[in-house]
Design a protein around this motif. Structure first.
Motif, PDB file in Angstrom:
ATOM      1  N   ALA A   1      -6.316 -18.117  14.218  1.00  0.00           N
ATOM      2  CA  ALA A   1      -5.650 -18.678  14.884  1.00  0.00           C
ATOM      3  C   ALA A   1      -4.981 -17.914  16.011  1.00  0.00           C
ATOM      4  O   ALA A   1      -4.250 -18.183  16.953  1.00  0.00           O
ATOM      5  CB  ALA A   1      -4.415 -18.636  13.580  1.00  0.00           C
ATOM      6  N   GLY A   2      -5.529 -16.213  16.293  1.00  0.00           N
ATOM      7  CA  GLY A   2      -5.716 -15.901  17.181  1.00  0.00           C
ATOM      8  C   GLY A   2      -4.127 -14.425  17.279  1.00  0.00           C
ATOM      9  O   GLY A   2      -3.505 -13.899  18.192  1.00  0.00           O
ATOM     10  N   VAL A   3      -3.501 -14.458  16.162  1.00  0.00           N
ATOM     11  CA  VAL A   3      -2.575 -13.648  15.405  1.00  0.00           C
ATOM     12  C   VAL A   3      -2.929 -12.110  15.698  1.00  0.00           C
ATOM     13  O   VAL A   3      -4.387 -11.309  15.345  1.00  0.00           O
ATOM     14  CB  VAL A   3      -2.191 -13.947  13.886  1.00  0.00           C
ATOM     15  CG1 VAL A   3      -1.245 -12.744  13.928  1.00  0.00           C
ATOM     16  CG2 VAL A   3      -1.948 -15.110  13.786  1.00  0.00           C
ATOM     17  N   ASP A   4      -2.336 -10.909  16.241  1.00  0.00           N
ATOM     18  CA  ASP A   4      -2.161  -9.692  16.605  1.00  0.00           C
ATOM     19  C   ASP A   4      -2.048  -8.790  15.409  1.00  0.00           C
ATOM     20  O   ASP A   4      -1.257  -9.663  14.951  1.00  0.00           O
ATOM     21  CB  ASP A   4      -1.587  -9.571  18.165  1.00  0.00           C
ATOM     22  CG  ASP A   4      -1.719  -7.988  18.773  1.00  0.00           C
ATOM     23  OD1 ASP A   4      -2.988  -7.269  17.204  1.00  0.00           O
ATOM     24  OD2 ASP A   4      -1.364  -7.509  19.950  1.00  0.00           O
ATOM     25  N   ALA A   5      -3.293  -8.621  14.872  1.00  0.00           N
ATOM     26  CA  ALA A   5      -2.783  -8.045  13.518  1.00  0.00           C
ATOM     27  C   ALA A   5      -1.885  -6.398  13.838  1.00  0.00           C
ATOM     28  O   ALA A   5      -1.930  -6.125  12.806  1.00  0.00           O
ATOM     29  CB  ALA A   5      -4.590  -7.565  12.612  1.00  0.00           C
ATOM     30  N   ALA A  12       2.448  -6.137  -0.015  1.00  0.00           N
ATOM     31  CA  ALA A  12       2.690  -4.482   0.868  1.00  0.00           C
ATOM     32  C   ALA A  12       1.371  -5.037   2.325  1.00  0.00           C
ATOM     33  O   ALA A  12       1.166  -6.443   3.150  1.00  0.00           O
ATOM     34  CB  ALA A  12       2.508  -3.590   0.859  1.00  0.00           C
ATOM     35  N   GLY A  13       0.733  -4.584   1.706  1.00  0.00           N
ATOM     36  CA  GLY A  13      -0.273  -4.543   3.083  1.00  0.00           C
ATOM     37  C   GLY A  13      -1.464  -5.652   2.783  1.00  0.00           C
ATOM     38  O   GLY A  13      -2.782  -5.739   3.651  1.00  0.00           O
ATOM     39  N   VAL A  38       3.858  -5.611   9.136  1.00  0.00           N
ATOM     40  CA  VAL A  38       4.521  -6.240   8.706  1.00  0.00           C
ATOM     41  C   VAL A  38       3.915  -5.748   6.753  1.00  0.00           C
ATOM     42  O   VAL A  38       4.967  -5.958   5.359  1.00  0.00           O
ATOM     43  CB  VAL A  38       4.420  -8.275   8.317  1.00  0.00           C
ATOM     44  CG1 VAL A  38       5.524  -8.801   7.150  1.00  0.00           C
ATOM     45  CG2 VAL A  38       4.565  -8.441   9.577  1.00  0.00           C
ATOM     46  N   GLN A  39       3.716  -5.075   6.805  1.00  0.00           N
ATOM     47  CA  GLN A  39       3.151  -4.250   5.252  1.00  0.00           C
ATOM     48  C   GLN A  39       3.589  -3.599   4.973  1.00  0.00           C
ATOM     49  O   GLN A  39       3.441  -2.305   3.936  1.00  0.00           O
ATOM     50  CB  GLN A  39       1.571  -3.864   5.724  1.00  0.00           C
ATOM     51  CG  GLN A  39       0.677  -4.670   6.030  1.00  0.00           C
ATOM     52  CD  GLN A  39      -0.880  -4.157   7.003  1.00  0.00           C
ATOM     53  OE1 GLN A  39      -0.704  -2.873   6.972  1.00  0.00           O
ATOM     54  NE2 GLN A  39      -1.828  -5.137   6.814  1.00  0.00           N
ATOM     55  N   GLY A  76      11.498  -5.106  -0.402  1.00  0.00           N
ATOM     56  CA  GLY A  76      10.583  -4.053  -0.652  1.00  0.00           C
ATOM     57  C   GLY A  76       9.672  -3.954  -1.365  1.00  0.00           C
ATOM     58  O   GLY A  76       9.063  -5.286  -2.145  1.00  0.00           O
ATOM     59  N   HIS A  77       9.211  -2.770  -2.097  1.00  0.00           N
ATOM     60  CA  HIS A  77       7.829  -2.438  -3.528  1.00  0.00           C
ATOM     61  C   HIS A  77       8.285  -3.733  -4.241  1.00  0.00           C
ATOM     62  O   HIS A  77       7.168  -4.412  -5.285  1.00  0.00           O
ATOM     63  CB  HIS A  77       7.603  -1.530  -3.362  1.00  0.00           C
ATOM     64  CG  HIS A  77       6.620  -1.043  -2.363  1.00  0.00           C
ATOM     65  ND1 HIS A  77       5.208  -1.597  -1.786  1.00  0.00           N
ATOM     66  CD2 HIS A  77       6.549   0.585  -1.501  1.00  0.00           C
ATOM     67  CE1 HIS A  77       4.403  -1.188  -1.049  1.00  0.00           C
ATOM     68  NE2 HIS A  77       5.631   0.291  -0.416  1.00  0.00           N
TER      69      HIS A  77
END
Length: 385
Positions: free
Chosen positions: A6-10, A112-113, A120-121, A147-148
């Motif tokens: 989709a072209g999302v910038d990671a 998270a990751g 967003v991680q 959070g976690h």
């Protein structure tokens, strides 16, 4: 793979914010999920706030229509564009719980990751889709992000259960709607024709709509008092200043107004500007009205205590102080010893040294209350120097 395709910038990508963000209040009021938002907030939103997380509801396209939580957490969430009007569809924001739940039409948890976008991680989230119980059409998604601590199986189970509960409530409302029809076959809503609000001497507002009674939260109580005092309406910016002691974002104000509208009904509370559209009777306004016509005795009888005594909202503090000072001045100016005695017997007037002194001067010498007034005046003089 879907996110990359989709072209999302990671590395630097964030969810885009829709151009029509100003229309979010109208889209919320028109959306089917507005009918179950109060339920979802009660069973999920409040729990999320207690865990320093936020609850969000989005439409079937991934646009967030409601985001609620503590102001400090909302501000952090806004830094990654997790806010009302942002589009969290997977094709726009990469792998994330709301977007992936909509893409798969299933409850998911993203820890998270596992998020595709690096920014967003630091967050974890759990989301579940909500369907129309009759047509099975996908209506939107409910999500908890934080959070976690959010990345647990219990959070996912709670979100999934909340989504099923919302679907059950939509089904119930549809059944009730079919049972209440006019001769033309149209659903006939139970319109609210006016509000009765009691807020004197209380920590919150008690609202009577004519068909039911509601006890509002402290925040909704403060907002309602501002609206009752401003019949011409207020903007979101004005409400943020008048109803909040701390700095808050407009998204926080909009979220609270959405909850209040859901409780009172769309016919009661309008936006642009925010205003009440039905007549309001309120105990503090009655006291003012009686003072205006010089009926001090009746005003004192109707005064059950300070307006929301625990509130620190600027508009409420100002109105509370103004009303109490107006009533106190009227009692002093009346020269009526009975009214002064009634004032000092109340908890809010027990330490009013000037009122005790005035009583001591005007009470008859043979009154058994005069020595009490003189003694209390001396005690307070010593106490306060």
């Amino acid at each position: 793979m879907r996110s990359a395709a989709a072209g999302v910038d990671a590395e630097d990508g964030v969810a885009p914010v829709a151009d029509d963000i100003d229309e979010i209040p109208d889209r919320r009021s028109d959306h089917p999920l507005s009918r179950v938002f109060p339920l979802l907030y009660d069973v999920l939103g409040a729990a999320a706030e207690d865990c320093d997380a936020v609850m969000a509801l989005g439409d079937a396209e991934g646009k967030l229509l409601w985001v609620c939580g503590r102001p400090s957490v909302l501000r952090k969430a806004e830094q990654i564009h997790f806010m009302e009007g942002a589009v969290w569809a997977e094709r726009e924001a990469g792998t994330n719980a709301p977007g992936t739940a909509l893409r798969l039409d299933a409850a998911v948890q993203i820890r998270a990751g596992e998020h595709y976008a690096r920014r967003v991680q630091n967050w974890s989230c759990a989301a579940a889709p909500i369907h129309d119980p009759e047509t099975q059409t996908l209506l939107g998604v409910v999500d908890v992000t934080g959070g976690h601590a959010v990345g647990t199986p219990q959070t996912l189970a709670m979100v999934r259960a909340a989504a099923r509960m919302a679907e059950a409530e939509l089904g119930r409302l549809a059944a009730v709607g079919r049972g209440r029809t006019t001769s033309a076959g149209l659903w006939a809503p139970l319109n609210v024709v006016g509000l009765r609000v009691d807020a004197l001497g209380r920590p919150d507002c008690q609202v009577d709509t004519g068909s039911r009674s509601l006890r509002l939260s402290s925040r909704h109580s403060e907002i309602l008092i501002v609206l009752a005092e401003r019949p011409d309406g207020v903007t979101g910016e004005q409400l943020a200043v008048e109803a909040y002691a701390e700095d808050v974002s407009l998204s926080t104000v909009r979220a609270e107004m959405t909850r209040l509208r859901s409780l009172l009904g769309p016919d009661v509370l309008q936006s642009r500007p925010y205003r009440l559209q039905v007549p309001v009777e309120a105990d503090w306004l009655e006291v003012t009205a009686r003072l205006t016509v010089g009926d001090v005795r009746s005003a004192l009888r109707a005064y059950r205590g300070p307006l929301l005594p625990r509130s620190e909202a600027p508009a409420v503090v100002d109105r509370r102080d103004q009303l109490q000072q107006q009533l106190r001045s009227a009692v002093l100016a009346s020269g009526d010893a009975d009214l002064m005695v009634a004032w000092t017997r109340a908890r809010w007037g027990a330490d009013d040294v000037e009122m005790w002194r005035r009583q001591a001067r005007i009470l008859p010498p043979d009154s058994p209350l005069r020595p009490l007034a003189e003694g209390e005046a001396r005690r307070l003089d010593r106490l306060y120097g």
